[in-house]
Write a protein that holds these residues in place. Structure first.
Motif, PDB file in Angstrom:
ATOM      1  N   LEU A  31       2.782  14.573  -2.781  1.00  0.00           N
ATOM      2  CA  LEU A  31       1.580  14.215  -3.531  1.00  0.00           C
ATOM      3  C   LEU A  31       1.887  14.037  -5.013  1.00  0.00           C
ATOM      4  N   ALA A  32       2.830  14.792  -5.536  1.00  0.00           N
ATOM      5  CA  ALA A  32       3.180  14.680  -6.955  1.00  0.00           C
ATOM      6  C   ALA A  32       3.658  13.276  -7.310  1.00  0.00           C
ATOM      7  N   GLN A  33       4.161  12.518  -6.323  1.00  0.00           N
ATOM      8  CA  GLN A  33       4.668  11.170  -6.582  1.00  0.00           C
ATOM      9  C   GLN A  33       3.579  10.100  -6.509  1.00  0.00           C
ATOM     10  N   VAL A  34       2.381  10.465  -6.049  1.00  0.00           N
ATOM     11  CA  VAL A  34       1.305   9.493  -5.877  1.00  0.00           C
ATOM     12  C   VAL A  34       0.722   9.123  -7.241  1.00  0.00           C
ATOM     13  N   LYS A  35       0.567   7.822  -7.463  1.00  0.00           N
ATOM     14  CA  LYS A  35      -0.040   7.333  -8.710  1.00  0.00           C
ATOM     15  C   LYS A  35      -1.540   7.224  -8.530  1.00  0.00           C
ATOM     16  N   THR A  36      -2.276   7.772  -9.467  1.00  0.00           N
ATOM     17  CA  THR A  36      -3.732   7.684  -9.459  1.00  0.00           C
ATOM     18  C   THR A  36      -4.181   6.646 -10.478  1.00  0.00           C
ATOM     19  N   LEU A  69      -0.031   5.075   1.209  1.00  0.00           N
ATOM     20  CA  LEU A  69       0.689   5.645   2.344  1.00  0.00           C
ATOM     21  C   LEU A  69       1.387   6.946   1.959  1.00  0.00           C
ATOM     22  N   ALA A  70       1.857   7.023   0.716  1.00  0.00           N
ATOM     23  CA  ALA A  70       2.461   8.282   0.261  1.00  0.00           C
ATOM     24  C   ALA A  70       1.414   9.388   0.247  1.00  0.00           C
ATOM     25  N   PHE A  71       0.205   9.056  -0.222  1.00  0.00           N
ATOM     26  CA  PHE A  71      -0.862  10.056  -0.198  1.00  0.00           C
ATOM     27  C   PHE A  71      -1.201  10.460   1.232  1.00  0.00           C
ATOM     28  N   LEU A  72      -1.285   9.471   2.146  1.00  0.00           N
ATOM     29  CA  LEU A  72      -1.607   9.792   3.534  1.00  0.00           C
ATOM     30  C   LEU A  72      -0.523  10.667   4.163  1.00  0.00           C
ATOM     31  N   ALA A  73       0.738  10.422   3.792  1.00  0.00           N
ATOM     32  CA  ALA A  73       1.818  11.270   4.309  1.00  0.00           C
ATOM     33  C   ALA A  73       1.675  12.703   3.798  1.00  0.00           C
ATOM     34  N   HIS A 115       0.831  -1.205   0.000  1.00  0.00           N
ATOM     35  CA  HIS A 115       0.000   0.000   0.000  1.00  0.00           C
ATOM     36  C   HIS A 115       0.865   1.254   0.000  1.00  0.00           C
ATOM     37  N   ARG A 116       2.053   1.172  -0.551  1.00  0.00           N
ATOM     38  CA  ARG A 116       2.970   2.309  -0.484  1.00  0.00           C
ATOM     39  C   ARG A 116       2.392   3.546  -1.164  1.00  0.00           C
ATOM     40  N   ALA A 121     -12.037  12.437  -1.897  1.00  0.00           N
ATOM     41  CA  ALA A 121     -12.372  11.709  -3.119  1.00  0.00           C
ATOM     42  C   ALA A 121     -11.196  10.870  -3.613  1.00  0.00           C
ATOM     43  N   LEU A 122      -9.976  11.392  -3.488  1.00  0.00           N
ATOM     44  CA  LEU A 122      -8.803  10.642  -3.950  1.00  0.00           C
ATOM     45  C   LEU A 122      -8.616   9.376  -3.131  1.00  0.00           C
ATOM     46  N   LEU A 123      -8.784   9.448  -1.821  1.00  0.00           N
ATOM     47  CA  LEU A 123      -8.650   8.239  -1.017  1.00  0.00           C
ATOM     48  C   LEU A 123      -9.719   7.219  -1.390  1.00  0.00           C
ATOM     49  N   ALA A 124     -10.944   7.669  -1.654  1.00  0.00           N
ATOM     50  CA  ALA A 124     -12.005   6.748  -2.056  1.00  0.00           C
ATOM     51  C   ALA A 124     -11.645   6.027  -3.349  1.00  0.00           C
ATOM     52  N   GLN A 125     -10.861   6.661  -4.226  1.00  0.00           N
ATOM     53  CA  GLN A 125     -10.395   6.017  -5.453  1.00  0.00           C
ATOM     54  C   GLN A 125      -9.264   5.038  -5.185  1.00  0.00           C
ATOM     55  N   LEU A 126      -8.353   5.390  -4.286  1.00  0.00           N
ATOM     56  CA  LEU A 126      -7.136   4.610  -4.084  1.00  0.00           C
ATOM     57  C   LEU A 126      -7.328   3.402  -3.180  1.00  0.00           C
ATOM     58  N   ALA A 127      -8.214   3.500  -2.184  1.00  0.00           N
ATOM     59  CA  ALA A 127      -8.314   2.464  -1.157  1.00  0.00           C
ATOM     60  C   ALA A 127      -9.055   1.237  -1.683  1.00  0.00           C
ATOM     61  N   PRO A 128      -8.625   0.022  -1.281  1.00  0.00           N
ATOM     62  CA  PRO A 128      -9.370  -1.197  -1.634  1.00  0.00           C
ATOM     63  C   PRO A 128     -10.774  -1.139  -1.036  1.00  0.00           C
ATOM     64  N   ALA A 129     -11.771  -1.536  -1.810  1.00  0.00           N
ATOM     65  CA  ALA A 129     -13.158  -1.423  -1.368  1.00  0.00           C
ATOM     66  C   ALA A 129     -13.426  -2.206  -0.093  1.00  0.00           C
TER      67      ALA A 129
END
Length: 464
Positions: free
Chosen positions: A453-458, A260-264, A256-257, A392-400
């Motif tokens: 955040l720029a390093q986070v993959k969407t 975790l990068a987004f959360l950081a 989940h790196r 909204a971004l976390l809702a996209q990234l997190a496993p359902a």
């Protein structure tokens, strides 16, 4: 498993009534933050209930930190338990009820009464825990309300509806309930409604019960109409499975790196936002000598700007994706923060001298004050999209299947180091003797958050 399909809704998602109910939760919960935490009860506590304003601010900070610590420690575990059990609404109702009970007890925080200081601090801390957890579990319902391509608009609209609820509740409080103890009149020039006594500060104390009643009324549509996840395990088994799932998540943290990068990143730029809002009014009061009326009107203007910004951000989110909206918002926050610092009592843009406001001046009638308000509105307009698109971004990234615990981690990331921004502002201000230099450190929080955040993959970048 999927939620049952309400009439008129897409398979597995909420119908119009369910969407409206989910949106109204933000409207229901916002008055606690607007009235109690920020604009009315907190200043009343620091200035009137506490022994003196300085100790009142310190005590309020300690209560905020205690609530933040409780939220940080409990959020991931409670989210994991809720995921294992299934439904989120019972958690929303339980923690919302806790907030309401704590808020109602603020009525008895009477100036000079024995135990008033302790009651105010404990009730505020418990209410904050309840309000934050109720928000966390309502957020975890997002993937069941609308499909992924509509999450941005849903979150942005919800944030805007929340801002609007805060605006309406603030207007009602300042216009009809809370009065100047000297004149006995409200902001609109009326005597307080319901025979409230300005000398006993009953208008300010009523903000707690008022926030609770507001929540109880407007949370009903969400509880009735928004579809919830089906029951999977009884509570006792859900607790055990929740902790096992949380241990698995921690053990497989490398998988989940990206999240975790987004959360950081969220942790860092949220620290900057918390401090910016906490010290914005203090900076204005210290620089321009603003009264409660001027600060209250400024709060109303900021709320309007935040509402419009969140609506626009939600629209852009669905078209561009949440990440570009957050990055743009953070850039605007950094620029606006520098512009705010460029005005003082007798200068603008750092070096241009201007006449200061005369004693007894009207509302924002000096150029520095007008520019401060204008730059503050930029901050309000940018903060709404940043907060809404982060959700909204976390809702996209997190496993359902783990959405609850990741929203618990999201809440944790927003609270874990929430002391850092205010602490650094205090340290720099104390060492330099300058409010402006103290606030300036917050620009670094936005810059570092943007870099991570720029390093986070969407999902869009992954597909690309």
């Amino acid at each position: 498993m999927t939620a049952s399909t309400p009439a008129g809704g897409a398979p597995g998602y909420a119908g119009p009534a369910g969407v409206a109910g989910w949106l109204l939760f933000d409207w229901a919960g916002q008055p606690f933050f607007t009235l109690v935490t920020t604009f009315v009860f907190a200043p009343y506590f620091a200035a009137v209930v506490a022994p003196d304003p300085a100790s009142g601010q310190a005590l309020w900070g300690f209560a905020t930190a205690a609530a933040g610590l409780a939220i940080a420690l409990l959020s991931p575990a409670l989210g994991a338990i809720a995921d294992a059990g299934g439904p989120k609404k019972p958690w929303v109702a339980a923690f919302g009820g806790l907030m309401c009970l704590a808020a109602v007890s603020l009525w008895w925080v009477v100036p000079g009464a024995p135990g008033a200081v302790t009651l105010g601090l404990v009730a505020f801390a418990i209410g904050t825990v309840g309000a934050e957890f109720a928000q966390t579990f309502n957020n975890a319902q997002m993937p069941r309300v609308v499909p992924p391509e509509k999450l941005g608009r849903l979150s942005g609209t919800g944030w805007a509806v929340g801002y609007l609820g805060g605006l309406v509740s603030l207007f009602l409080t300042l216009g009809f309930l809370a009065a100047d103890p000297v004149t006995g009149n409200t902001l609109l020039g009326h005597v307080p409604a319901f025979g409230l006594d300005p000398a006993a500060r009953e208008g300010e104390r009523l903000t707690g019960p008022f926030s609770a009643l507001w929540f109880l009324v407007f949370v009903i549509p969400m509880l009735l109409f928004t579809p919830d996840a089906p029951r999977q395990l009884p509570l006792r088994r859900a607790v055990g499975e929740g902790f096992r799932a949380l241990r698995r998540t921690v053990a497989h943290v490398r998988a989940h790196r990206n999240i975790l990068a987004f959360l950081a990143a969220n942790m860092i730029y949220t620290d900057g936002l918390i401090a910016l809002f906490a010290f914005g009014g203090i900076y204005a009061a210290g620089t321009f000598g603003w009264s409660a009326v001027e600060l209250g009107v400024f709060g109303i203007l900021l709320t309007i700007a935040g509402t419009l910004g969140a609506l626009a951000g939600g629209w852009l989110d669905d078209r561009l994706g949440p990440k570009p909206v957050i990055l743009s918002g953070l850039a605007l926050l950094a620029i606006a923060s520098v512009l705010v610092l460029s005005v003082g009592r007798d200068f603008v843009l750092f070096v241009i001298a201007v006449p200061p406001a005369a004693p007894g001046h009207g509302l924002y009638d000096s150029l520095p004050e007008q520019l401060y308000v204008g730059f503050g509105l930029l901050i309000g307009a940018a903060a709404g999209p940043v907060q809404a698109s982060s959700r909204a971004l976390l809702a996209q990234l997190a496993p359902a299947h783990d959405i609850g615990q990741f929203f618990g981690l999201f809440s944790l990331s927003g609270k874990l180091t929430s002391f850092a921004g205010p602490f650094l502002v205090g340290v720099v201000t104390a060492l330099s003797g300058s409010q402006r230099l103290g606030i300036a450190v917050l620009v670094a929080f936005f810059a570092v958050g943007m870099a991570i955040l720029a390093q986070v993959k969407t999902p869009e970048t992954v597909r690309g």
